[in-house]
Structures are given as structure tokens and as C-alpha cells.
Design an enzyme around this catalytic site. Sequence first.
Site, PDB file in Angstrom:
ATOM      1  N   ASP A  30      -8.397  -2.712   2.970  1.00  0.00           N
ATOM      2  CA  ASP A  30      -7.170  -3.050   2.251  1.00  0.00           C
ATOM      3  C   ASP A  30      -6.409  -3.969   3.197  1.00  0.00           C
ATOM      4  OD1 ASP A  30      -4.843  -3.227   0.838  1.00  0.00           O
ATOM      5  OD2 ASP A  30      -4.298  -1.113   0.970  1.00  0.00           O
ATOM      6  N   TRP A  46      -4.627  -8.021   4.256  1.00  0.00           N
ATOM      7  CA  TRP A  46      -3.835  -9.160   3.787  1.00  0.00           C
ATOM      8  C   TRP A  46      -3.740 -10.186   4.904  1.00  0.00           C
ATOM      9  CZ3 TRP A  46      -1.938  -4.146   4.293  1.00  0.00           C
ATOM     10  CH2 TRP A  46      -1.137  -3.903   5.409  1.00  0.00           C
ATOM     11  N   CYS A  65      -7.169  -1.120   7.298  1.00  0.00           N
ATOM     12  CA  CYS A  65      -5.995  -1.654   6.597  1.00  0.00           C
ATOM     13  C   CYS A  65      -5.144  -2.464   7.567  1.00  0.00           C
ATOM     14  CB  CYS A  65      -5.163  -0.520   5.994  1.00  0.00           C
ATOM     15  SG  CYS A  65      -3.732  -1.112   5.054  1.00  0.00           S
ATOM     16  N   SER A 124       0.861  -1.182   0.000  1.00  0.00           N
ATOM     17  CA  SER A 124       0.000   0.000   0.000  1.00  0.00           C
ATOM     18  C   SER A 124       0.899   1.234   0.000  1.00  0.00           C
ATOM     19  CB  SER A 124      -0.887   0.004   1.250  1.00  0.00           C
ATOM     20  OG  SER A 124      -1.670  -1.164   1.298  1.00  0.00           O
TER      21      SER A 124
END
Length: 676
Positions: A673, A675, A628, A456
Site C-alpha cells: 500500500d 504512494w 506501506c 490508509s
Amino acid sequence: MADTQPDPSTQPELMDENESLFSNLDIFLFSLIACLVIYWFIFRKKSDPIPEFKKLEAGPPSTRETSFIEKMKKTGKNIVVFYGSQTGTGEEFANRLAKDAHRYGMKGMSADPEEYDMSELSRLNEIENSIAIFCMATYGEGDPTDNAQEFYDWLQECDADLCGFNYTVFALGNKTYEHYNAMGKYVDKRLAELGAHRIFDLGMGDDDANLEDDFVSWREQFWPAVCEHFGVEATGEESSIRQYELKEHTDLNMNKIYTGELGRLKSFESQKPPFDAKNPFLALVTVNRKLNKGGERHLMHLELDITGSKIRYESGDHVAVYPTNDTAIVNKIGDILGVDLDTIISLNNLDEESNKKHPFPCPTTYRTALTHYLDITNFPRTNVLYELAQYASEPKEQESMRKMASSSPEGKALYQSWVLDSCRNILAILEDLPSLRPPIDHLCELMPRLQARYYSIASSSKVHPNSIHICAVVVEYETKTGRVNKGVATNWLKNKMQTDNGHKVTVPMYIRKSQFRLPFKSSNPVIMIGPGTGIAPFMGFIQERAWLKEQAKDVGETVLFYGCRYKKEDFLYQEELEEFEKNKVLTELNVAFSRDQEQKVYVQHLLKNHKEAIWRLVHTDNAHIYVCGDARNMARDVQNSFYEIVEELGSMSRTQAVDYIKKLMTKGRYSQDVWS
């Protein structure tokens, strides 16, 4: 009347004069036309370039074959495996399925939907006993992968009649994400809606658990279903089939050899825009500094100079970088296999009709392939173990490898413990199986491609138009076997330090656009939740909100919930964030220091502590929420906290609260966003 009538005595004379005049004019016009025709035939013909039909036939075609139907007919194939792949796994599974076909007396090909005319799916029934298999990965927030975007758009818009079209889908995803396997599910559902015949159930691969196990289990049930459907039997051929043949070069001009380029030869020497996945830009590293003040971890901030590249980015986008493998690992593989890594080679596809001529750019050296093109640090999948087993001279080692590659419960358990849980990469396997000494060219054929890593972007192009910032933590851990495994990209980036001798340090990169965007109206409040390196995109967001304020724009409340372990160790960007708060760019800076007290405190706890303010911002002031970081725990816990806030302050049931948040997501007011 006498004034208007011609004199009879002069009429014949006038007629004679007119006849003579028209006759001469006719001759003149005829002559002019004749001259023009002669000129056109003689001179115009000579000036026309000669059509180069001969050249097109003699050399490679100028355009790639876009008809997979014609290619299948031409090569006698009856199975096509399409893949939507972002990290290479979907493509890898597609190749394995295409290879499987020979065991059942069939012929398969893998295909990138981006390279073919997918409207031809309706013609697949022209080929007897044909099937289309789709290995579809989901990327981001339920999005298709880059190479499957056009196919996805076509599926949404088309009204094709797929009656008589046989298909099945294997979906690749991760259960920790909100939109688990969304792309695979959509393709499976949409093809059925268009009249296609599903010959086997949708396969669901979960990368959070054991994607390889999911795939192998599905595949072992899929092929018997195919045999039953078409009335064929397995041939029993389990032998290894090579897809590429080795060619060694001894007298090749060094300018013809790939040295790490992804697409065009010498593209790193002469850079030409536009820059993308196949043509990355070599960005100069201008800053590389450690962010944390203490602790065992290494958190870093890098700045990449994109001046002159014409690259444009927006806050929330991702930067993709192409790392290289550790030279120590590459050299050890060469030593164990006893090969000269600087041998110049090409691996050429045995299928001359295939669009994929080589597994990686060729000609090149083994050293370049192992350094730039192949993933040698990930844990090999079962098909790799199966293919390599034949090269183990010790029967027990060969038996163990074949067992791990089988679908038996014992084999799966052994693969899980010996490869996955023990984190053995190909080097560790070669070290721990002394009799396993495969030819290096076959090893290179089997290894998956080294993929770009996405980060990012931690900057705003409004403030830094010629610079891209990265915030990352270096990955390094000890395995059960006592080895130290290092993250490929983060350790490579860590060493990208500017030197005093003037040597330029560069990173091959490109931009991947994202849906993670600030509100269109700057007056909308924003709530940002990002612990650890999840702060990255929010540094860009905050910079942009500061810039908007400088432009005298109406900027809504900007609230940040950040988390780290210790205030004195890993409070990333502390000075910058406190300055933003002081200047009223950040309306609120809320930080959870999880280990500074006996009871751990995380960002989700801070959300509950500020529930009234959050409810007002979201429900009354039209705030946008951004999350995020870690998908497995943090993102889920944060979402549950929002459910609880909505449930309590909105006087809703749990079901209504969940629906409320889902609607925010649909409207683009709750973005993630994340992961795993």
C-alpha cells in the site's frame, strides 16, 4: 341385466328434463362470462393508471443513453475517447484529445466507460473514419480505476470480434510502482487479441517523471498518424474552443444553488445512505491531536465518527475525504480578476447531447466553485496555458505562455523550469504575469476538478466499528519563488479542530475497498514494514490481532518494522505500540531511528539484521508480508532486501529470488500500500 337397463316408458321424460337443465346452465354460464367481460372492460380500465408516455417525452429521459454508437451517429462524431480515471487526470487528457479532433476535420467526444455499453465496441466500424482512444490510468497494485472496473471485467470475459475496429491507448501510471501502467498495457494487448486494429503505438505516461511531457509528446505524434491513416490533413485551426457557455442567475431560489454537494442538491443537509464518491457522509471529527513530540513537521491523528451511517470498513481499506481550498487563495484570485465571487452562475455544455451537462455542480457561485469543486493549487497543464494565453495583453507574456504550451524542446524546458520546478499554481501565474486577466468563467472551465484524497485507515472495525482513524503528515514547503505552498487536504484536516462553542466539525468522506488484507487464517504470521505515516494500516492490523487474541483465536506471530527520524520527536503511536508489545500482541517491535546516530538506519537495514527469523517466517511458516509508505525509495529498497535474504538463505540466484518474491505477490502473500 333388467336391473341395469332404463325402463323404455320413462326414457323420453328423462331426456326432456336433462335438455332443460343444460340449457339453463348454459344461459347462466354465458351471462356470468358476459358480466365478467363487461366488468373488465369498464371497471378494470378505469382503475389502471394512465401510461405517462407524454410526461417522459416532455421531461428529461428517465434513463441515460447507454449507446455511445447511437450518440456518435446522432451528433456526427467519429472519435470517442474513453477514460479510466481515479484522480481526474485521465479524464482531463480524454477531454483534450476529444477537443483536438476539430483541428483535423473530425469530431470527438470523451466518454466514461461506466456510463456506456462497452460491448458496442464491435459496432464502431459502422461509423466512417472512426477511432476509439483509451486514456487508462492504473490504480493501486495494477488495478483498474473504479470507473473502468466493469470495462476491465468485460474485456476479460468477452470473445467479441473487433475486426475493423480502430484504436489506440495512452496509459497513465508511475514507474515507482510495481505494476507500472498495467491497465493501459492490458487494454492495448487485449483489444489486439480480439482483432482490433492498433493505429498508433501504446503511449506510456510516467507521473514520477513528467506525465504532461509524456502525453504532449505522444499526442504530437499520434495525430499525424491518424491523418496518414485516414488520408486527411490538419485544418490548421488552433483557436480556443469553448466547451461551456456562461449563464448568470439573478432571481434564483437559494434552495436551488449548490453549496459544495457532490451529487444530490442539499445532500449535506439531509443525508441518505448508501454513501459513496457521489454521496459522501459528513463524519463528525471527534479527535484531532498532534502525534509528534517535536520537530518542524506536524503529524496528526484524527478520528471520524460514522455512527448511524451504515458505513462498513475493514482493516486495510482507504478512507477518501473531500477537502476544500484555502479561502485566502480563493479571495486573491477573485481580487486579481476583479470579480464578485458571490455571483450565481451556471456553465452549460454547448453540446446538448453530452452526458456531462456542467464541469461541476451548477448553479453555484464562483466562490463555491473555487472553494469546493476546482483544483486551484496544482500546477496548470500546458493546455490551460495555451487557452489562457489569448488573455495576456502583453505580447511577451502571451508569447511565453504559447511557447510553454508547445511541443518544442525549448517550450518543454521552459514549462518544466517556470511552472513545475518553480511550483507555480494558477494564483502564482496570475501574480507573475500582470497582463494575464482571463474571464473567470473560462478559467473555471479550464481548471481540473478538486479530487478526493485517500488515506490508509489506521483502525480496525472490530475494535472501532463506529470510528475511522486517520494518520497523516501536514504538507508545507517553500518554492523557488519564495512562496509557501500548502497541501490542500492535510492543512484543511489540521484545522478541523473541535470548538468550545458546540459547533460540529465534519469531513465529507466515503470508503474505498482495498486488497490490503490480513490473512484469512489468523494463525498465519504477519510481517509489517511501515516507516513514518506508513504505520497507519498496521495500527488497524495490530488492533485486529489483539481483538482476535481476546476471542481466544490462534494468532500467529505479529512482527513490525517501523521507522522514524528521532525517537524523542516522531516515534508515532509509541505508547500504544509498546503496550501491544508488552501484552505480546506484537511479537516483535523493531524501530529504525534514521537520524539518532551518525550513520542513517532505515527499515531495510533492520530486515537484513533479522534475516534468519524473516526467512523462517516466510519460507517455513507461511507468513504474509505487508509494506506501506513511500513507493519511490522505501518500497523498492525493502523489496531488494527481501531479494537478498531469499538469495542468501534460500541458496538461490538473483533471478530465482526475484521469481520467489513475485510468486508471493501472486499468491497475495506480499502486499503493498504505497504512494509516491
